[in-house]
Motif scaffolding. Sequence first.
Motif, short mmCIF file in Angstrom:
data_model
loop_
_atom_site.label_atom_id
_atom_site.label_comp_id
_atom_site.label_asym_id
_atom_site.label_seq_id
_atom_site.Cartn_x
_atom_site.Cartn_y
_atom_site.Cartn_z
N GLN A 142 2.10 18.64 -9.73
CA GLN A 142 2.47 18.04 -11.00
C GLN A 142 1.31 17.15 -11.48
O GLN A 142 0.41 16.82 -10.74
CB GLN A 142 3.73 17.19 -10.84
N SER A 143 1.35 16.76 -12.75
CA SER A 143 0.38 15.80 -13.26
C SER A 143 0.68 14.42 -12.68
O SER A 143 1.84 14.07 -12.47
CB SER A 143 0.44 15.74 -14.79
N ARG A 144 -0.38 13.65 -12.45
CA ARG A 144 -0.15 12.30 -11.93
C ARG A 144 0.62 11.50 -12.97
O ARG A 144 0.17 11.35 -14.11
CB ARG A 144 -1.48 11.62 -11.61
N PRO A 145 1.78 10.97 -12.63
CA PRO A 145 2.62 10.28 -13.62
C PRO A 145 2.11 8.89 -13.94
O PRO A 145 1.35 8.29 -13.18
CB PRO A 145 3.99 10.21 -12.92
N SER A 146 2.52 8.38 -15.08
CA SER A 146 2.22 7.01 -15.47
C SER A 146 3.54 6.28 -15.67
O SER A 146 4.60 6.90 -15.81
CB SER A 146 1.39 6.98 -16.75
N GLY A 147 3.48 4.97 -15.69
CA GLY A 147 4.69 4.18 -15.91
C GLY A 147 5.57 4.02 -14.70
O GLY A 147 6.67 3.48 -14.80
N VAL A 148 5.11 4.52 -13.54
CA VAL A 148 5.84 4.33 -12.28
C VAL A 148 4.83 3.89 -11.23
O VAL A 148 3.63 4.12 -11.37
CB VAL A 148 6.56 5.61 -11.80
N ALA A 149 5.33 3.26 -10.19
CA ALA A 149 4.46 2.89 -9.08
C ALA A 149 4.07 4.15 -8.30
O ALA A 149 4.86 5.10 -8.21
CB ALA A 149 5.15 1.90 -8.17
N LEU A 150 2.87 4.15 -7.76
CA LEU A 150 2.42 5.23 -6.88
C LEU A 150 2.16 4.63 -5.51
O LEU A 150 1.41 3.66 -5.38
CB LEU A 150 1.15 5.89 -7.42
N ARG A 151 2.77 5.21 -4.50
CA ARG A 151 2.63 4.71 -3.13
C ARG A 151 1.81 5.68 -2.29
O ARG A 151 1.84 6.90 -2.50
CB ARG A 151 4.00 4.51 -2.48
N LEU A 152 1.10 5.10 -1.32
CA LEU A 152 0.33 5.90 -0.37
C LEU A 152 1.26 6.39 0.74
O LEU A 152 1.99 5.59 1.35
CB LEU A 152 -0.77 5.04 0.25
N ASN A 153 1.27 7.68 0.98
CA ASN A 153 2.04 8.23 2.10
C ASN A 153 1.28 7.88 3.38
O ASN A 153 0.32 8.57 3.74
CB ASN A 153 2.21 9.74 1.95
N MET A 154 1.68 6.79 4.03
CA MET A 154 0.89 6.28 5.13
C MET A 154 0.80 7.25 6.30
O MET A 154 -0.25 7.35 6.96
CB MET A 154 1.44 4.93 5.60
N ARG A 155 1.84 7.98 6.55
CA ARG A 155 1.79 8.93 7.67
C ARG A 155 0.72 9.98 7.45
O ARG A 155 -0.10 10.26 8.34
CB ARG A 155 3.15 9.60 7.85
N LEU A 156 0.69 10.57 6.26
CA LEU A 156 -0.34 11.57 5.97
C LEU A 156 -1.72 10.93 5.84
O LEU A 156 -2.72 11.51 6.26
CB LEU A 156 0.02 12.30 4.67
N ALA A 157 -1.76 9.74 5.27
CA ALA A 157 -3.05 9.08 5.03
C ALA A 157 -3.76 8.75 6.33
O ALA A 157 -4.96 8.98 6.47
CB ALA A 157 -2.83 7.80 4.21
N VAL A 158 -3.04 8.21 7.30
CA VAL A 158 -3.71 7.81 8.54
C VAL A 158 -4.13 9.04 9.34
O VAL A 158 -5.14 9.01 10.05
CB VAL A 158 -2.81 6.86 9.37
N MET A 159 -3.40 10.13 9.21
CA MET A 159 -3.83 11.37 9.85
C MET A 159 -5.15 11.84 9.25
O MET A 159 -6.07 12.25 9.96
CB MET A 159 -2.75 12.44 9.70
N ALA A 160 -5.25 11.76 7.91
CA ALA A 160 -6.47 12.20 7.24
C ALA A 160 -7.64 11.25 7.48
O ALA A 160 -8.80 11.67 7.46
CB ALA A 160 -6.21 12.32 5.74
#
Length: 305
Positions: A142-160
């Motif tokens: 999807q397109s990156r949305p605006s007007g909402v908070a975006l959170r980092l998926n920590m589980r996937l992020a730390v693996m990467a």
Amino acid sequence: MSFTTRFAPSPTGSLHLGHAFSALLAHDMARAEGGTFLLRIEDIDRQRSKPEWEAQIYDDLRWLGVDWDGPVMRQSDRLPAYEAALDALWQRDLLFPCTCTRRDIIAAASAPQEGGDPVFGPDGVVYPGTCRTPKREPFSMQSRPSGVALRLNMRLAVMAASEAVTDTPEGVRSIVRFVETGRGPNGETGVIETDSRWLETRVGDVVLSRRDFPGSYHLSVVLDDAAQGITHVVRGADLFDATRIHVVLQRLLGVPRPIYHHHRLIRDAAGKRLAKRDDARAIALFRRDGASPNDIRRIVGLPLR
């Protein structure tokens, strides 16, 4: 490696003794190393940031004897860099939109199935993952949305972002590292290792973009430090745990990792960390009452000049 550090206040109130200590310490360290001391204005809080507070920051620092090299960076001028980083993380499916209010998060984290009492991390109550739900297709489709908070998926992020893995009784865990030359709140120093389990349970899915601003403290500080060529970050021990988030983001965004030097906090008579609401300890009031820069150094425990 040339020593380059910075002081990065927010123009949301008067500088107090804690700010003076941090600025003077970083400035002294840079000058002792023959290095560079930079100033950055962290004005992403557009509602509370005021031009008059920014002007007073410059005035107070000059009075303290803190001079900076080169132009001042202002975060409000850095929106394209934050947008580009968010796009890159979104395309890797490392972000997800979140519509939870603070009240929603506290209620979910306090639910019986979560153990009753919420866990607190660097950003307050650790996010319980409400909006990080299984989905039919990646968010990145999807397109990156605006007007909402975006959170980092920590589980996937730390693996990467992993630099190493280790086997534990609970299974294989990813590890990220940084070098600490000062002291964390519990005396931590040297090479600091953090594993994926700690990041997931004690930090959680942190906000990287707010509803009203394309960025957050964690994202902006990482990108701005890289843009200014910061080699050594000098700041209070209250930000020690946030450094673990910043290391993950540095790895994900491919930017250099500074050396960190966390210092003690200046506290009031009751042992409470100073905040901008502590007007009685504002540098401007010390100045008004006839104090000298060396008086400030003496109060915060730094060598006199």
